[in-house]
Design a protein around this motif. Sequence first.
Motif, PDB file in Angstrom:
ATOM      1  N   GLU A   1       0.813  -1.213   0.000  1.00  0.00           N
ATOM      2  CA  GLU A   1       0.000   0.000   0.000  1.00  0.00           C
ATOM      3  C   GLU A   1       0.851   1.269   0.000  1.00  0.00           C
ATOM      4  OE1 GLU A   1      -2.961   2.205   3.114  1.00  0.00           O
ATOM      5  OE2 GLU A   1      -3.241   0.033   2.845  1.00  0.00           O
ATOM      6  N   ARG A   2       1.932   1.272   0.777  1.00  0.00           N
ATOM      7  CA  ARG A   2       2.717   2.509   0.973  1.00  0.00           C
ATOM      8  C   ARG A   2       4.019   2.589   0.184  1.00  0.00           C
ATOM      9  NH1 ARG A   2       2.788   2.140   7.260  1.00  0.00           N
ATOM     10  NH2 ARG A   2       0.903   0.918   7.292  1.00  0.00           N
ATOM     11  N   HIS A   3       4.530   1.447  -0.277  1.00  0.00           N
ATOM     12  CA  HIS A   3       5.821   1.397  -0.988  1.00  0.00           C
ATOM     13  C   HIS A   3       6.950   1.982  -0.147  1.00  0.00           C
ATOM     14  CE1 HIS A   3       4.056   0.539  -5.111  1.00  0.00           C
ATOM     15  NE2 HIS A   3       3.017   0.680  -4.314  1.00  0.00           N
ATOM     16  N   ASP A   4       6.905   1.779   1.146  1.00  0.00           N
ATOM     17  CA  ASP A   4       7.904   2.315   2.074  1.00  0.00           C
ATOM     18  C   ASP A   4       9.111   1.370   2.117  1.00  0.00           C
ATOM     19  OD1 ASP A   4       9.455   3.034   4.286  1.00  0.00           O
ATOM     20  OD2 ASP A   4       7.731   3.443   5.560  1.00  0.00           O
TER      21      ASP A   4
ATOM     22  N   MET B   1       7.093  -3.121  -8.040  1.00  0.00           N
ATOM     23  CA  MET B   1       6.023  -2.294  -7.477  1.00  0.00           C
ATOM     24  C   MET B   1       5.944  -0.930  -8.164  1.00  0.00           C
ATOM     25  SD  MET B   1       4.094  -3.762  -5.446  1.00  0.00           S
ATOM     26  CE  MET B   1       4.037  -5.358  -4.707  1.00  0.00           C
ATOM     27  N   GLN B   2       7.078  -0.407  -8.616  1.00  0.00           N
ATOM     28  CA  GLN B   2       7.063   0.875  -9.322  1.00  0.00           C
ATOM     29  C   GLN B   2       6.530   0.722 -10.743  1.00  0.00           C
ATOM     30  OE1 GLN B   2      11.103   2.268  -9.004  1.00  0.00           O
ATOM     31  NE2 GLN B   2      10.852   2.901  -6.880  1.00  0.00           N
ATOM     32  N   GLY B   3       6.756  -0.452 -11.353  1.00  0.00           N
ATOM     33  CA  GLY B   3       6.368  -0.653 -12.748  1.00  0.00           C
ATOM     34  C   GLY B   3       4.927  -1.068 -12.951  1.00  0.00           C
ATOM     35  N   PHE B   4       4.355  -1.759 -11.976  1.00  0.00           N
ATOM     36  CA  PHE B   4       2.976  -2.226 -12.107  1.00  0.00           C
ATOM     37  C   PHE B   4       1.990  -1.104 -11.833  1.00  0.00           C
ATOM     38  CE2 PHE B   4       3.716  -6.992 -10.919  1.00  0.00           C
ATOM     39  CZ  PHE B   4       4.276  -7.206 -12.164  1.00  0.00           C
TER      40      PHE B   4
ATOM     41  N   ASP C   1      -2.278  -0.388 -11.129  1.00  0.00           N
ATOM     42  CA  ASP C   1      -3.517  -1.032 -10.671  1.00  0.00           C
ATOM     43  C   ASP C   1      -3.258  -2.388 -10.016  1.00  0.00           C
ATOM     44  OD1 ASP C   1      -4.874   1.142 -11.760  1.00  0.00           O
ATOM     45  OD2 ASP C   1      -5.146   0.136 -13.696  1.00  0.00           O
ATOM     46  N   PHE C   2      -2.166  -2.493  -9.279  1.00  0.00           N
ATOM     47  CA  PHE C   2      -1.801  -3.747  -8.630  1.00  0.00           C
ATOM     48  C   PHE C   2      -2.753  -4.044  -7.485  1.00  0.00           C
ATOM     49  CE2 PHE C   2       0.352  -6.404  -5.572  1.00  0.00           C
ATOM     50  CZ  PHE C   2       0.975  -7.344  -6.356  1.00  0.00           C
ATOM     51  N   THR C   3      -3.284  -5.266  -7.460  1.00  0.00           N
ATOM     52  CA  THR C   3      -4.163  -5.665  -6.373  1.00  0.00           C
ATOM     53  C   THR C   3      -4.072  -7.172  -6.149  1.00  0.00           C
ATOM     54  OG1 THR C   3      -6.408  -5.528  -5.484  1.00  0.00           O
ATOM     55  CG2 THR C   3      -6.221  -5.952  -7.828  1.00  0.00           C
TER      56      THR C   3
ATOM     57  N   PHE D   1      -2.561 -12.198  -7.709  1.00  0.00           N
ATOM     58  CA  PHE D   1      -2.642 -10.763  -7.984  1.00  0.00           C
ATOM     59  C   PHE D   1      -3.044 -10.489  -9.422  1.00  0.00           C
ATOM     60  CE2 PHE D   1       1.810 -11.829  -8.876  1.00  0.00           C
ATOM     61  CZ  PHE D   1       2.004 -11.252 -10.122  1.00  0.00           C
ATOM     62  N   GLU D   2      -3.494  -9.248  -9.626  1.00  0.00           N
ATOM     63  CA  GLU D   2      -3.762  -8.700 -10.945  1.00  0.00           C
ATOM     64  C   GLU D   2      -3.100  -7.338 -11.008  1.00  0.00           C
ATOM     65  OE1 GLU D   2      -8.012  -8.561 -11.391  1.00  0.00           O
ATOM     66  OE2 GLU D   2      -8.168 -10.744 -11.567  1.00  0.00           O
ATOM     67  N   ALA D   3      -2.646  -6.973 -12.198  1.00  0.00           N
ATOM     68  CA  ALA D   3      -2.003  -5.675 -12.402  1.00  0.00           C
ATOM     69  C   ALA D   3      -2.000  -5.401 -13.903  1.00  0.00           C
ATOM     70  CB  ALA D   3      -0.580  -5.687 -11.853  1.00  0.00           C
TER      71      ALA D   3
END
Length: 118
Positions: A21-24, A61-64, A66-68, A83-85
């Motif tokens: 969610e946060r990409h931290d 995570m940076q390239g995808f 609508d990742f879920t 997952f879907e993206a």
Amino acid sequence: MSEKHDADARKFLDRWYAYVERHDPALLDALVADGAKISSPAFYKPKASKDYVIAILKAVMQGFEDFTYTKEWVDGREIILEFEARIGDTRLKGIDRFTVNDTGQMTHIEVLIRPLNG
């Protein structure tokens, strides 16, 4: 499986979902065990290095878009997340298969995705 293993998996999942969610980067660093491995159809054999695993996961995570995550299966310390993206117009579907240790850190991630060029 034991309740302890289930708790290890849940601890990991709670933290993993927060990272997604946060990409931290600090969250990701705490999630990946030293000596962690990553497997993918793109690699001939698993790559083993915490730094490498982290670099790949950050890039993905940076390239995808609508990742879920759509489904979750837990069996002790083994976890599969569907997952879907998308990347541009290309829709992706896949799974992340995690193995976690007794501190709730990832020791292995295997990523399977279609289409393969995703």
